[in-house]
Every structure is written in C-alpha cells, then in structure tokens.
Design an enzyme around this catalytic site. Structure first.
Site, mmCIF file in Angstrom:
data_model
loop_
_atom_site.group_PDB
_atom_site.id
_atom_site.type_symbol
_atom_site.label_atom_id
_atom_site.label_comp_id
_atom_site.label_asym_id
_atom_site.label_seq_id
_atom_site.Cartn_x
_atom_site.Cartn_y
_atom_site.Cartn_z
ATOM 1 N N TRP A 126 0.829 -1.211 0.000
ATOM 2 C CA TRP A 126 0.000 0.000 0.000
ATOM 3 C C TRP A 126 0.858 1.254 0.000
ATOM 4 O O TRP A 126 0.564 2.221 -0.718
ATOM 5 C CB TRP A 126 -0.925 -0.008 1.220
ATOM 6 C CG TRP A 126 -1.792 1.205 1.329
ATOM 7 C CD1 TRP A 126 -3.031 1.383 0.783
ATOM 8 C CD2 TRP A 126 -1.480 2.433 2.018
ATOM 9 N NE1 TRP A 126 -3.518 2.642 1.098
ATOM 10 C CE2 TRP A 126 -2.583 3.303 1.849
ATOM 11 C CE3 TRP A 126 -0.382 2.874 2.750
ATOM 12 C CZ2 TRP A 126 -2.616 4.579 2.393
ATOM 13 C CZ3 TRP A 126 -0.409 4.154 3.293
ATOM 14 C CH2 TRP A 126 -1.515 4.987 3.114
ATOM 15 N N ASP A 186 -5.783 -3.451 -1.484
ATOM 16 C CA ASP A 186 -5.740 -3.657 -0.035
ATOM 17 C C ASP A 186 -6.339 -2.479 0.740
ATOM 18 O O ASP A 186 -6.564 -2.597 1.948
ATOM 19 C CB ASP A 186 -4.294 -3.847 0.439
ATOM 20 C CG ASP A 186 -3.705 -5.169 -0.031
ATOM 21 O OD1 ASP A 186 -4.474 -6.143 -0.151
ATOM 22 O OD2 ASP A 186 -2.493 -5.233 -0.267
ATOM 23 N N ASP A 187 -6.552 -1.368 0.071
ATOM 24 C CA ASP A 187 -6.994 -0.148 0.753
ATOM 25 C C ASP A 187 -8.437 -0.299 1.226
ATOM 26 O O ASP A 187 -9.349 -0.506 0.421
ATOM 27 C CB ASP A 187 -6.875 1.042 -0.205
ATOM 28 C CG ASP A 187 -7.111 2.360 0.498
ATOM 29 O OD1 ASP A 187 -6.123 3.018 0.850
ATOM 30 O OD2 ASP A 187 -8.282 2.723 0.702
ATOM 31 N N LEU A 188 -8.641 -0.182 2.538
ATOM 32 C CA LEU A 188 -9.980 -0.364 3.090
ATOM 33 C C LEU A 188 -10.939 0.706 2.583
ATOM 34 O O LEU A 188 -12.119 0.438 2.370
ATOM 35 C CB LEU A 188 -9.933 -0.348 4.612
ATOM 36 C CG LEU A 188 -11.272 -0.590 5.327
ATOM 37 C CD1 LEU A 188 -11.872 -1.933 4.912
ATOM 38 C CD2 LEU A 188 -11.093 -0.532 6.839
ATOM 39 N N GLY A 189 -10.436 1.927 2.364
ATOM 40 C CA GLY A 189 -11.294 2.984 1.858
ATOM 41 C C GLY A 189 -11.840 2.668 0.470
ATOM 42 O O GLY A 189 -13.016 2.941 0.176
#
Length: 209
Positions: free
Chosen positions: A144, A163-166
């Site tokens: 990330w 992988d970015d939760l946002g």
C-alpha cells in the site's frame, strides 16, 4: 493547477467510469469532476517517508508530524537522506513518530542514500510491479505504501490499491453490499475499469456515506 493534459485525462476517466453503469454514473454525477492531483516533483524516498508518517493516522495528525519533522532541520526545506540518517531515533520520536515508524524512516533514508530507492528520473522508467517488488523489500514498507507513491508522486493512471480499506468500503457503499470485497475480489472487480483504475480509486474514496 493541473496541466491541460492532466485535465483531459481526468475528464476522459470520469466519462469512462460514468458509462460503466448506473451506479458509477450516479457517483460521478454526485462527486463531480475528478480532481486527483499528484505531486510529481517529490522524490520517491520523500513520498515513501510521507506515506509512512500518515499510516493509521488522520490527515491532520499526519500533517502535524510532518511539520514537526521538517522543522527539525531549520530551513523549512525537506531534509536530505544524509540529514535524516544523522537524526537520532529519539529526535524522530519527538516529532510524534512511533519507534517503529522512526526506524522505518531512517531505513528509507539509508536506502535512498545507497540507491536502493530510485531517484524520480529512474522511477519514471520502471513499471509498477518492479517498483513494488523493489521497495517492499525495505523494512516497514508494504505494498500500500508503494502504491500511494505510485499514485501521488509518479502519477500512475491505472493503479487500484486493492488492499486499501477505503477503496473496498467505497465499493461496498457503491453497490450497497453487506460487506466489502476482499483484496483479491477487489482486484478482479477493478479489471473492467482499466485504463482508469486510479481515477476509479479516487471516486471510491469519495462515495457518500
């Protein structure tokens, strides 16, 4: 200010995404034009350091720490790798960095000094995966972190940080799902958004709650 070429690319990306389906069309209409603004003058090691500083923090907290960090060196300019290498872990922790982040920051500076982290000119000639493989070998640097450098410093236009939760949470809200997709699912879902996956990420970060 964005150059005309950048504005044209953003406009093309927004039109492409809006044409995908009704959900994307509604999102683009709600959010408005894509205003993604990379910082192409930053050296990669500076971008990595900044990304580490902001990990798991609000923008305001990250801004405060970076401000204190730059102030350590007195002249208002971002320090050189040599200056950071000569800075004690205690001084870095005094800026608000955890011990782990302080160690990672010093490691990034050392890697820049030794040439492991490429210069901006060198990085521009490397593809995404080559840069990710090279830089994630550094202690404390994950995929990330490198992807943020690729998006915000090198201005890569077709990169989605799965992988970015946002990003994943934005997609959940966009599609009104019970749970966000996994990183692997997100990668697959984003394939039809190429060659505008960076703009897609920008919009997913802004899906209304």
């Amino acid at each position: 200010m964005n150059s005309p070429d950048t504005s044209d690319r953003h406009r093309e990306a927004a039109q492409f995404l809006a044409a995908l389906d009704e959900d994307w069309a509604g999102l683009v209409a709600t959010v408005g034009p894509c205003l993604h603004a990379p910082k192409p003058a930053r050296e990669p090691w500076q971008a990595l350091l900044r990304a580490v500083a902001y990990q798991q923090l609000s923008v305001r907290a990250g801004d405060t720490m970076i401000g204190r960090f730059v102030a350590l060196y007195g002249d208002g300019d971002f320090p050189s790798p040599e200056q950071v290498c000569a800075t004690t872990p205690e001084a870095l922790r005094g800026c608000g960095f955890s011990g782990r982040k302080a160690d990672t920051i010093r490691g990034i500076a050392e890697a820049a000094r030794s040439g492991v982290v490429p210069t901006l000119a060198q990085a521009r000639d490397m593809d995404d995966e080559a840069l990710i493989d090279r830089l994630t070998a550094l202690r404390g640097i994950g995929r990330w972190t490198v992807e943020m450098m690729l998006i915000y410093t090198l201005g890569r236009t077709d990169l989605l940080p799965a992988d970015d939760l946002g990003v994943r949470e934005g997609y959940r809200r966009l599609r009104r799902l019970d749970r966000p997709p996994t990183p692997r699912q997100m990668t697959e879902l984003a394939l039809p958004w190429s060659p505008h996956r960076t703009a897609a990420s920008w919009y997913l970060w802004r899906v209304p709650r």
